[in-house]
Write an enzyme that holds these catalytic residues in place. Structure first.
Site, PDB file in Angstrom:
ATOM      1  N   ASP A  31      -9.564  44.236  48.524  1.00 24.35           N
ATOM      2  CA  ASP A  31     -10.457  45.679  49.020  1.00 24.35           C
ATOM      3  C   ASP A  31      -9.563  45.608  50.417  1.00 24.35           C
ATOM      4  O   ASP A  31      -8.507  45.519  51.363  1.00 24.35           O
ATOM      5  CB  ASP A  31     -11.588  45.086  50.042  1.00 24.35           C
ATOM      6  N   THR A 122     -21.025  52.659  38.965  1.00 27.63           N
ATOM      7  CA  THR A 122     -22.008  53.968  39.115  1.00 27.63           C
ATOM      8  C   THR A 122     -21.154  55.146  39.085  1.00 27.63           C
ATOM      9  O   THR A 122     -21.722  55.565  40.639  1.00 27.63           O
ATOM     10  CB  THR A 122     -23.389  53.539  39.160  1.00 27.63           C
ATOM     11  N   LEU A 155     -26.865  44.157  37.017  1.00 27.24           N
ATOM     12  CA  LEU A 155     -26.877  43.224  38.344  1.00 27.24           C
ATOM     13  C   LEU A 155     -28.192  44.463  39.307  1.00 27.24           C
ATOM     14  O   LEU A 155     -27.876  44.879  39.928  1.00 27.24           O
ATOM     15  CB  LEU A 155     -26.310  42.816  38.923  1.00 27.24           C
ATOM     16  N   GLU A 157     -29.733  42.906  42.913  1.00 24.08           N
ATOM     17  CA  GLU A 157     -29.610  42.804  44.691  1.00 24.08           C
ATOM     18  C   GLU A 157     -30.654  41.372  44.590  1.00 24.08           C
ATOM     19  O   GLU A 157     -31.287  41.331  44.280  1.00 24.08           O
ATOM     20  CB  GLU A 157     -29.559  43.107  45.616  1.00 24.08           C
ATOM     21  N   GLY A 259     -36.643  51.392  46.621  1.00 22.39           N
ATOM     22  CA  GLY A 259     -35.768  51.614  47.163  1.00 22.39           C
ATOM     23  C   GLY A 259     -34.328  51.452  47.262  1.00 22.39           C
ATOM     24  O   GLY A 259     -33.841  50.969  46.046  1.00 22.39           O
ATOM     25  N   CYS A 262     -29.123  51.782  44.921  1.00 22.39           N
ATOM     26  CA  CYS A 262     -28.934  52.204  43.242  1.00 22.39           C
ATOM     27  C   CYS A 262     -29.465  53.006  43.012  1.00 22.39           C
ATOM     28  O   CYS A 262     -29.092  54.227  43.078  1.00 22.39           O
ATOM     29  CB  CYS A 262     -29.050  50.994  42.144  1.00 22.39           C
TER      30      CYS A 262
HETATM   31  C1  UGA Z   1     -31.708  48.058  40.695  1.00 18.74           C
HETATM   32  C2  UGA Z   1     -31.108  47.693  39.070  1.00 18.74           C
HETATM   33  O1  UGA Z   1     -32.227  46.975  38.294  1.00 18.74           O
HETATM   34  C3  UGA Z   1     -30.372  47.051  38.345  1.00 18.74           C
HETATM   35  O2  UGA Z   1     -30.239  46.399  37.316  1.00 18.74           O
HETATM   36  C4  UGA Z   1     -29.217  47.865  38.512  1.00 18.74           C
HETATM   37  O3  UGA Z   1     -27.609  47.493  38.026  1.00 18.74           O
HETATM   38  C5  UGA Z   1     -28.659  47.857  39.860  1.00 18.74           C
HETATM   39  O4  UGA Z   1     -30.381  48.872  40.767  1.00 18.74           O
HETATM   40  C6  UGA Z   1     -27.574  49.263  40.456  1.00 18.74           C
HETATM   41  O5  UGA Z   1     -27.971  50.217  39.723  1.00 18.74           O
HETATM   42  O6  UGA Z   1     -26.916  48.592  40.598  1.00 18.74           O
HETATM   43  P1  UGA Z   1     -32.302  46.643  42.918  1.00 18.74           P
HETATM   44  O7  UGA Z   1     -31.453  47.429  42.800  1.00 18.74           O
HETATM   45  O8  UGA Z   1     -30.847  45.388  43.289  1.00 18.74           O
HETATM   46  O9  UGA Z   1     -31.087  46.370  41.170  1.00 18.74           O
HETATM   47  O10 UGA Z   1     -33.114  46.401  42.567  1.00 18.74           O
HETATM   48  P2  UGA Z   1     -34.500  45.904  41.876  1.00 18.74           P
HETATM   49  O11 UGA Z   1     -34.477  44.297  42.094  1.00 18.74           O
HETATM   50  O12 UGA Z   1     -34.295  46.599  40.711  1.00 18.74           O
HETATM   51  O13 UGA Z   1     -35.458  46.711  42.724  1.00 18.74           O
HETATM   52  C7  UGA Z   1     -35.318  48.178  43.235  1.00 18.74           C
HETATM   53  C8  UGA Z   1     -36.196  48.770  43.736  1.00 18.74           C
HETATM   54  O14 UGA Z   1     -37.838  48.879  43.185  1.00 18.74           O
HETATM   55  C9  UGA Z   1     -36.930  47.831  44.353  1.00 18.74           C
HETATM   56  O15 UGA Z   1     -37.284  48.624  45.925  1.00 18.74           O
HETATM   57  C10 UGA Z   1     -38.463  47.357  44.638  1.00 18.74           C
HETATM   58  O16 UGA Z   1     -38.771  46.067  45.602  1.00 18.74           O
HETATM   59  C11 UGA Z   1     -39.002  48.354  43.837  1.00 18.74           C
HETATM   60  N1  UGA Z   1     -40.174  47.597  42.839  1.00 18.74           N
HETATM   61  C12 UGA Z   1     -38.809  46.912  41.521  1.00 18.74           C
HETATM   62  C13 UGA Z   1     -41.444  47.748  42.771  1.00 18.74           C
HETATM   63  O17 UGA Z   1     -41.125  48.271  43.854  1.00 18.74           O
HETATM   64  N2  UGA Z   1     -42.114  47.632  41.901  1.00 18.74           N
HETATM   65  C14 UGA Z   1     -41.195  46.561  40.519  1.00 18.74           C
HETATM   66  O18 UGA Z   1     -43.038  46.567  39.625  1.00 18.74           O
HETATM   67  C15 UGA Z   1     -39.999  46.257  40.902  1.00 18.74           C
END
Ligand code: UGA
Length: 438
Positions: A31, A122, A155, A157, A259, A262
């Protein structure tokens, strides 16, 4: 075992590097942020990610994981250079390519032997070609030869280590199938399906996957809003829908929407890529609008329940964009707090991991040490992030602390009927009001 250099020590880079080292490879995480590398050398994690600290410690101890700020050192004898740097949105909503370009230039300047460059960041479709162009321009198309492979990350978080170790699939794209095959060999031990395709298609798979997941959430939130007006329960609707194998149950939790670092950036970047090429991404636009409206909707709900927000004290539970992370990037909670403050309310909040980051963003936010302190003298409580520790609170105790009795359950985690019986005025997202239940 391979020698790997991973450039970037954010969520993706640090998890990727650490997991590869845990699989027995010799990994250097690089880094340009000297403080970050210094801290990592002392065993201090720059992010909160369950299980990561222990894995880093173990692999550093075993001599398989090292940290550096020097490209010359990081790339020495390396067979694979993974680019895993940040790509935040720029002013136009496009992905900011500055760090990817800087990484490509630094690799180009330090290229002394044949190498495979693997892009995990990405990036807009076509960036793999751009990385190759940058390096070729620097070296005048002279040897040593190199190949570029796109390897988008999936992945999440909060469960990134587990997602790395048990992926649903590994996607690899390259103009050089042999190089993609060599990267595939790195993942072979995980025994997951590996898909090899061309560079641009691999880049597109990442955007399409994130946009689709965001679309599911906005879809269920739109259904939630319709349920609310019709007296149906969106949780049961989602359950019933999810039993259909063609639909499946995942990512159908209605609430305050998505939120993080990603979805917001990637949906916007995909829409932007489409727009600049003359396409009209109307579904993506609606997906973003619905998501933005969920936050405003929650604030309006609160305002109506209290008969105004001016001079009111609102307790907010949860600040990170989702549980098990300290990340507050585009967190619904923070937008909601800004709206509440703008409408004259005072906001006091608690989060298990994301308090300091939130305070830096919103200096007027008042921090509390636990959910019960958040309830103290509050006119209303709003649940923004469904951390496990909020799931079974002592609501009798909360009731004695609060000045008012309004509860907005932004993630539908509590039983509205129970809270109603305790004397709370409960509102979920797309669920019937408890007093209307038989
Ligand atoms: C997301 C994707 O799930 C990963 O596959 C991807 O690698 C990652 O983005 C990325 O591009 O790096 P992440 O942002 O860590 O992962 O979180 P998620 O678990 O996907 O949740 C995203 C948002 O959706 C959160 O704010 C969560 O509260 C919301 N969410 C999720 C909902 O409101 N409802 C749901 O049913 C699921």
């Amino acid at each position: 075992m391979a020698k790997i250099c991973v450039i970037g020590t954010g969520y993706v880079g640090l998890v990727t590097g650490t997991c590869f080292s845990d699989m027995g490879h010799d990994v250097t995480c690089l880094d340009i942020d000297e403080t970050r590398i210094e801290q990592l050398k002392q065993g201090i994690m720059p992010i909160y990610e369950p299980g990561l600290q222990q894995l880093v410690d173990q692999n550093v101890e075993a001599g398989r994981l090292t940290f550096t700020t020097s490209y010359a050192e990081g790339l020495q004898n390396t067979e694979f250079a993974f680019i895993a740097v940040g790509t935040p949105s720029d002013a136009d909503g496009d992905a900011e390519m500055k760090y990817v370009k800087m990484a490509a230039e630094s690799i180009g300047r330090n290229l002394s032997h044949e190498i495979i460059i693997v892009n995990k960041s990405t990036v807009p479709v076509g960036t793999g070609d751009l990385v190759a162009e940058i390096i070729n321009d620097l070296n005048g198309h002279q040897p040593p030869p190199f190949s570029v492979v796109s390897n988008p990350e999936f992945l999440r978080e909060g469960s990134a280590v587990n997602d790395f170790m048990s992926p649903d699939r590994v996607v690899l794209g390259s103009t050089n199938p042999e190089a993609a095959k060599k990267v595939a060999d790195l993942y072979e031990a995980l025994r997951s399906p590996i898909m090899i395709t061309d560079l641009r298609t691999a880049e597109m798979i990442k955007y399409a996957s994130n946009a689709f997941l965001a679309t599911r959430i906005s879809f269920i939130n739109e259904i939630a809003n319709i349920c609310e007006s019709l007296g149906a329960d969106v949780r049961e609707v989602a359950r019933g829908m999810g039993m259909d194998k063609r639909i499946g149950p995942a990512f159908l939790d209605a609430g305050l929407g998505w939120g993080g670092s990603c979805f917001p950036k990637d949906v916007q970047a995909l829409a932007h890529m489409a727009e600049v090429r003359g396409a009209h991404p109307q579904l993506l636009q609606a997906v973003m609008d619905i998501n933005c409206n969920q936050r405003i909707r929650a604030v309006n709900k609160l305002e109506n329940a209290l008969g105004g927000l001016d001079g009111r004290t609102i307790g907010v539970l949860g600040l990170s964009f989702k549980p098990n992370t300290d990340d507050t990037r585009d967190a619904p909670a923070l937008d909601i707090i800004r709206l509440l403050l703008a409408r004259g309310a005072t906001v006091q909040a608690f989060d298990p991991q994301a308090m300091q980051a939130s305070k830096r963003e919103i200096p007027d936010l008042q921090l509390r040490q636990n959910p019960y302190e958040v309830a103290q003298d509050a006119d209303a409580l709003l649940l923004a992030t469904e951390w496990n520790e909020f799931k079974s609170l002592d609501f009798e105790r909360i009731k004695t602390k609060m000045r008012g009795n309004v509860i907005i359950d932004g993630r539908n985690i509590w039983d509205g009927g129970d809270l109603h019986d305790l004397g709370f005025d409960y509102y979920g997202m797309g669920v019937p009001r408890p007093d209307s239940k038989k």
